[in-house]
Design an enzyme around this catalytic site. Structure first.
Site, PDB file in Angstrom:
ATOM      1  N   SER A 160       0.483  -2.041   6.801  1.00  0.00           N
ATOM      2  CA  SER A 160      -0.416  -2.143   5.657  1.00  0.00           C
ATOM      3  C   SER A 160      -1.364  -0.944   5.561  1.00  0.00           C
ATOM      4  CB  SER A 160      -1.189  -3.464   5.740  1.00  0.00           C
ATOM      5  OG  SER A 160      -1.915  -3.718   4.573  1.00  0.00           O
ATOM      6  N   ASP A 192      -2.654   0.529  -0.866  1.00  0.00           N
ATOM      7  CA  ASP A 192      -2.564   0.738   0.574  1.00  0.00           C
ATOM      8  C   ASP A 192      -1.105   1.022   0.914  1.00  0.00           C
ATOM      9  OD1 ASP A 192      -1.705  -1.813  -0.050  1.00  0.00           O
ATOM     10  OD2 ASP A 192      -2.392  -2.684   1.839  1.00  0.00           O
ATOM     11  N   ASP A 229       1.500  -0.519   2.153  1.00  0.00           N
ATOM     12  CA  ASP A 229       2.616  -1.370   1.740  1.00  0.00           C
ATOM     13  C   ASP A 229       2.429  -1.933   0.347  1.00  0.00           C
ATOM     14  OD1 ASP A 229       0.603  -3.180   2.375  1.00  0.00           O
ATOM     15  OD2 ASP A 229       1.996  -4.661   3.206  1.00  0.00           O
ATOM     16  N   ASP A 289       0.584  -4.117  -1.089  1.00  0.00           N
ATOM     17  CA  ASP A 289       0.339  -5.521  -1.410  1.00  0.00           C
ATOM     18  C   ASP A 289      -1.088  -5.707  -1.940  1.00  0.00           C
ATOM     19  OD1 ASP A 289      -1.045  -5.157   0.976  1.00  0.00           O
ATOM     20  OD2 ASP A 289      -0.379  -7.048   1.870  1.00  0.00           O
TER      21      ASP A 289
END
Length: 476
Positions: free
Chosen positions: A116, A271, A273, A275
């Site tokens: 992340s 960020d 990833d 999400d």
């Protein structure tokens, strides 16, 4: 009118842990650590086996852009195959893309190799079930016991010792992998379709994007362009060692500069990833998860699609968010910090939107987890429908000044059980009334208690925070 229902506990006692507690393999968002040191190939291999054993035969596998991603992917896929499973390789895609693909492809589960927002040397592995949801604690605990017990090999050996017939898969029973060449395209089109179905176009809108050298490099800008926006993008390249480094959602300086230099109406930053999403206005105002959720929720209420006229957030949301929702007749339900707790509340009661100040927003109509791209496009659609600019739309809530102090203590349990601390919090809350709040949260990893005070006046917030912090120091 519905009323806000903020949780105003002085302490979340359930988050306290003693210093002698054994470290849990799974953290708040999967297994995470320095790649090849803490998160090893052996752990990844066992997690692959566990995915097949606890979820099913077909597992979608995605990753972000970290250098260690290839290594861990190889180990994870080897584990899946050794347990007789099929790995559907999505390649570099955002975490929410994997959650979506699990459902679209009717897979048994999904695995994402990502840390992340963490620095490049870290990596992680998180799992999704067949519905694209993160796993509950009890399943993670069972997987951890499986891994510490030697994985599938250990299970076979124990079965034999118990006099049962057991063997590792071999020959035609071994698994294999399949490349999903259209994984990113499925995810992009899903976001595009969610907006075109509403009859909205982003034509005439100029948008800036910071991909953070991460997994959104090939998705967010493409989706926005397909919806008609003019897009300026930075940090959509990567070398495996630059993900999240002075860019993306945790470092908004670069996207703010791009918005100013290119004349964009909004800046979008992800960020590693993707999400989560954070945004900025032309004036440099930060649009965090609270503000994004407020804008989207108000739009959903106007359209009659806000389930139960309720939104979900955490105890760390800004009091300005609670007041804005209350004034609009929207109930606010607050949970412990962590998007998994937000999601649990949403699923249990049928709520349609929830989020965190950090930029995780869950829109259950569209995806089963935090989705930075979906949040961004739904936010922009809400702005379009309002007939205003982004700068004007975000004025729906004014953030209360917030003072956050980290107080080092010797015993977090003593602080949570202290009558003096409870009295100090009660006195502070009485003084603040509805124009402020006090929250104490123990760190899960450090001997620290976080004292947070919000008030309509910054000086008042600072004064009360210092007063409460001093009582905490004495108690701990």
């Amino acid at each position: 009118m519905a009323s806000a229902r903020p949780v105003r506990y002085g302490f979340w006692k359930t988050t306290l842990s003693g210093g002698n507690d054994m470290a849990r393999l799974f953290g708040t968002d999967g297994v995470r650590g320095v790649a090849n040191v803490e998160l090893t190939n052996e752990i990844a291999y066992r997690l692959g086996q566990a995915a097949v054993r606890f979820l099913g035969k077909t597992i979608v596998v995605g990753k972000d852009t970290r250098l260690s991603g290839d290594m861990l992917e190889s180990a994870l896929v080897a584990g899946i195959a050794s347990a007789g499973g099929t790995a559907l390789i999505a390649g570099i895609v955002p975490t929410p893309a994997v959650a979506l693909l699990v459902r679209k492809l009717s897979a048994a589960g999904g695995a994402v190799i990502s840390a992340s927002h963490n620095p490049p040397q870290y990596n992680g592995i998180k799992l999704f079930d067949a519905q694209g949801f993160k796993l509950p604690d009890e399943v993670e605990d069972a997987i951890e016991a499986f891994i510490t017990g030697g994985g599938l090999e250990g299970a076979v050996e124990r079965a034999r010792e118990a006099g049962q017939e057991a063997a590792m898969p071999q020959g035609a029973d071994l698994g294999f992998s399949v490349d999903l060449n259209d994984a990113a395209e499925i995810y992009i089109q899903h976001a595009v379709d969610s907006i075109t179905a509403q009859g909205v176009s982003f034509a005439g809108m100029k948008v800036a994007v910071d991909a953070g050298h991460g997994a959104s490099a090939d998705t967010t800008a493409a989706a926005l362009a397909r919806l008609g926006a003019e897009v300026e993008v930075i940090n959509d390249d990567f070398d495996g060692t630059d993900i999240n480094v002075e860019c993306g959602s945790t470092h908004l300086g670069p996207i703010a500069e791009l918005v100013a230099s290119c004349g964009a109406e909004v800046g979008i930053a992800h960020d590693g990833d993707a999400d989560r999403v954070m945004m900025v206005t032309p004036s440099g105002r930060e649009i965090d998860g609270d503000i994004a959720e407020a804008v989207i929720a108000l739009d959903m209420k106007r359209r009659g699609v806000l389930a139960h006229d309720t939104v979900v957030s955490t105890v760390m949301c800004n009091l300005g968010f609670v007041h804005a929702m209350r004034d609009a007749g929207i109930t606010v339900v607050q949970t412990k910090v962590g998007d998994r707790y937000v999601l649990e509340e949403m699923r249990e009661h049928g709520y349609s939107i929830g989020g965190e100040q950090s930029g995780h927003t869950i829109l259950l109509e569209h995806n089963s987890t935090g989705d930075g791209l979906m949040t961004a496009v739904q936010f922009l659609a809400a702005v379009k429908r309002s007939g205003t600019t982004v700068e004007e739309a975000v004025r729906v809530m004014e953030k209360f000044p917030q003072e956050l102090l980290n107080v080092h203590v010797g015993d977090k349990h003593a602080v949570s059980e202290s009558a003096a601390v409870a009295a100090a919090v009660a006195a502070a809350e009485e003084e603040l009334g509805d124009a402020g709040r006090v929250l104490l949260r123990p760190s899960g990893t450090e001997p620290v208690v976080r004292v947070m005070v919000e008030a309509s006046d910054a000086a008042v917030a600072s004064r009360i925070a210092e007063q409460v912090a001093e009582v905490v120091r004495q108690a701990g």
